[in-house]
Design an enzyme around this catalytic site. Structure first.
Site, PDB file in Angstrom:
ATOM      1  N   CYS A 130       0.835  -1.206   0.000  1.00  0.00           N
ATOM      2  CA  CYS A 130       0.000   0.000   0.000  1.00  0.00           C
ATOM      3  C   CYS A 130       0.870   1.257   0.000  1.00  0.00           C
ATOM      4  CB  CYS A 130      -0.925  -0.013   1.215  1.00  0.00           C
ATOM      5  SG  CYS A 130      -1.966   1.452   1.317  1.00  0.00           S
ATOM      6  N   CYS A 133      -0.468   4.134   2.208  1.00  0.00           N
ATOM      7  CA  CYS A 133      -0.251   3.950   3.647  1.00  0.00           C
ATOM      8  C   CYS A 133       1.225   4.149   4.008  1.00  0.00           C
ATOM      9  CB  CYS A 133      -0.653   2.543   4.088  1.00  0.00           C
ATOM     10  SG  CYS A 133      -2.093   1.864   3.268  1.00  0.00           S
ATOM     11  N   ASP A 134       2.126   3.604   3.228  1.00  0.00           N
ATOM     12  CA  ASP A 134       3.530   3.511   3.662  1.00  0.00           C
ATOM     13  C   ASP A 134       4.510   4.397   2.900  1.00  0.00           C
ATOM     14  OD1 ASP A 134       2.700   1.605   5.480  1.00  0.00           O
ATOM     15  OD2 ASP A 134       2.949  -0.044   4.061  1.00  0.00           O
TER      16      ASP A 134
END
Ligand code: FAD
Ligand code: NAP
Length: 306
Positions: A130, A133-134
Site C-alpha cells: 500500500c 499507507c507507507d
C-alpha cells in the site's frame, strides 16, 4: 429480518445499499474495516466521472455520506458465513447473526503475495502492499516496485513523490497497465525498469529491508539491488472464503453471476471486484451496485415480500 444485507462497503456495496434503501427496503451494510474499500488505499483517482482528480479516501467519504440520509444501517462486522435456508438467509459475523430475505456480496479482492523468501519476515519492515499507507516512510530512499499492471505502475509514479529512485521489476518486457499510466512512468526521471526479471528474495539485516535479489529469467543471471522498501502489486485474489459453502464460485474463487448480478442461488447477488469479470474498476463496481440494488427490489416484489 432485513430485506437485504450488503456485505462489504466498497464502491460496489455502498451503491447497492443506496439503491436498495431508495426503494424503501430495510438495508444493513456490514463492513469489517473503514467504508470505502480499495479506494482508501488509492492515492489519486483520475478515471471516476465528475472529477478531474480526487484522493481515494475523499471519494470514499463522498460515497458514504448519503447512505445514512437514505436510512442504510451500517454496522461493523467480519462476515464468516452465509446460510441459505428455505425461507430466508442468515449472515453470520464473528460475533453476531442476522436474518435477511436477500444478500448482496460485495467483498472485493485483496492483494496477492509473491510467496518469496523474506516477504513475510519483512512485512511492515520495508515490504508493503500500500503506497498510500507507507509511501511517506520512504522519503529520499530507494524503492523497488514489483508488477506490471495498473496498480504497480500507478503506485510507482506516486512513490516518486517521496523516494529518490523507484525501480520497477516486471517479469515480461511489456506492461499490462493502461497506456496513459505507462507513459507517465516512462517519462518520470526517478523511475527505471528491470524487464524480464523476478524478485527471487527480499533481503534485510533482521530489522529492515536492505535489498532484493533479482533473477533475469531470460539469461538466468542473478543481480543484487540495494533498496529500503519493496512494494508488491502482483494482482488480486477474491475475498470469497466465507461463501465457499454456497458453491457460487469458479475454480479460482471468483463469484459467477448473470448480467443482473444474480448468482445461481435465488436472492443472493454478487457485485464488484469479487465477481468473475474483465474490468475491475470503481465505475464498473458502482454500476453493478446500482443493478443489484434494483434487482433486490424486483426479486422481493416478485415474491410479494415488499
Ligand atoms: P472493494 O473496494 O475491495 O471493497 C470491498 C469491501 O468489502 C472492503 O471494504 C472490505 O473490507 C470488505 N470486506 C471484505 N470481506 C469482508 C467480510 N468477510 N466481512 C465484511 N466486510 C468484508 N479503480 C479505478 O477505477 N480507478 C483507480 O484509480 C483505481 N486505483 C486502484 C489502486 C489500487 C492500488 C488498487 C488495488 C485498485 C485500484 N482500482 C482503481 C480498482 C478499484 O479500487 C476496485 O475495482 C474497486 O474498489 C472494487 O470495489 P468493490 O466494492 O468491489 O471492492
Ligand atoms: P493485475 O492487473 O492482475 O496485474 C498484476 C501484475 O503483476 C501483472 O503485470 C502480472 O504480470 C504481475 N504478476 C502476477 N503474478 C506475478 C508474480 N508471481 N511475479 C511477478 N509478477 C507477477 O493487478 P493490479 O495491477 O493490482 O490491478 C487489479 C485490478 O485493479 C485491475 O482490474 C486494474 O485495472 C484495477 N486497477 C485500476 C486502476 C486504474 O484504473 N487507475 C489502478 C489500479 C488498479 P503479467 O503482466 O505478466 O501477467
Amino acid at each position: 429480518m432485513y430485506d437485504v444485507i450488503v456485505i462489504g462497503a466498497g464502491p460496489a456495496g455502498m451503491t447497492a445499499a443506496l439503491y436498495a434503501a431508495r426503494t424503501n427496503l430495510k438495508v444493513l451494510l456490514l463492513e469489517q474495516g473503514a467504508p470505502g474499500g480499495q479506494m482508501n488505499n488509492t492515492a489519486i483517482i483520475e478515471n471516476y466521472p465528475g472529477f478531474f482528480s480526487i484522493k481515494g479516501p475523499e471519494l470514499a467519504n463522498k460515497m458514504y455520506a448519503p447512505l445514512v440520509n437514505f436510512g442504510v444501517e451500517n454496522r461493523y462486522g467480519v462476515v464468516v458465513e452465509v446460510k441459505n435456508l428455505a425461507k430466508y438467509k442468515v449472515v453470520i459475523t464473528e460475533d453476531n447473526e442476522y436474518q435477511t430475505k436477500t444478500v448482496v456480496i460485495a467483498t472485493g479482492a485483496s492483494h496477492r503475495l509473491l510467496g518469496i523468501r523474506g516477504e513475510l519476515d519483512y512485512g511492515g519492515l520495508g515490504v508493503s502492499y500500500c503506497a498510500v499507507c507507507d509511501g511517506p516512510f520512504f522519503r529520499d530512499k530507494v524503492l523497488v516496485v514489483v508488477g506490471g499492471g495498473d496498480s504497480a505502475i500507478e503506485e510507482a509514479v506516486y512513490l516518486t513523490r517521496f523516494a529518490s529512485k523507484v525501480m520497477i521489476v516486471h517479469r515480461r518486457e511489456s506492461l499490462r497497465a493502461q497506456k496513459i499510466i505507462q507513459e507517465r512512468a516512462f517519462a518520470n526521471p526517478k523511475i527505471s525498469f528491470f524487464w524480464n526479471c523476478i524478485v527471487d528474495e527480499i533481503e534485510g539485516d533482521d530489522h529492515l529491508v536492505t535489498g532484493v535479489r533479482l533473477k533475469d529469467i531470460k539469461t538466468g543471471k542473478y543481480m543484487e539491488i540495494n533498496c529500503s522498501g519493496v512494494f508488491i502489486y502482483v494482482g488480486l485474489y477474491p475475498m470469497t472464503a466465507p461463501f465457499i459453502n454456497l458453491k457460487i464460485m469458479d475454480d479460482s474463487g471468483w463469484i459467477l453471476t448473470d448480467e443482473e448480478m444474480r448468482t445461481k442461488i435465488p436472492g443472493i447477488f454478487a457485485i464488484g471486484d469479487v465477481r468473475k469479470k474483465m474490468l475491475r474498476q470503481i465505475t464498473t463496481s458502482v454500476g453493478e451496485g446500482g443493478i443489484a440494488g434494483q434487482q433486490v427490489y424486483l426479486y422481493l416484489q416478485d415474491k410479494k415480500e415488499v
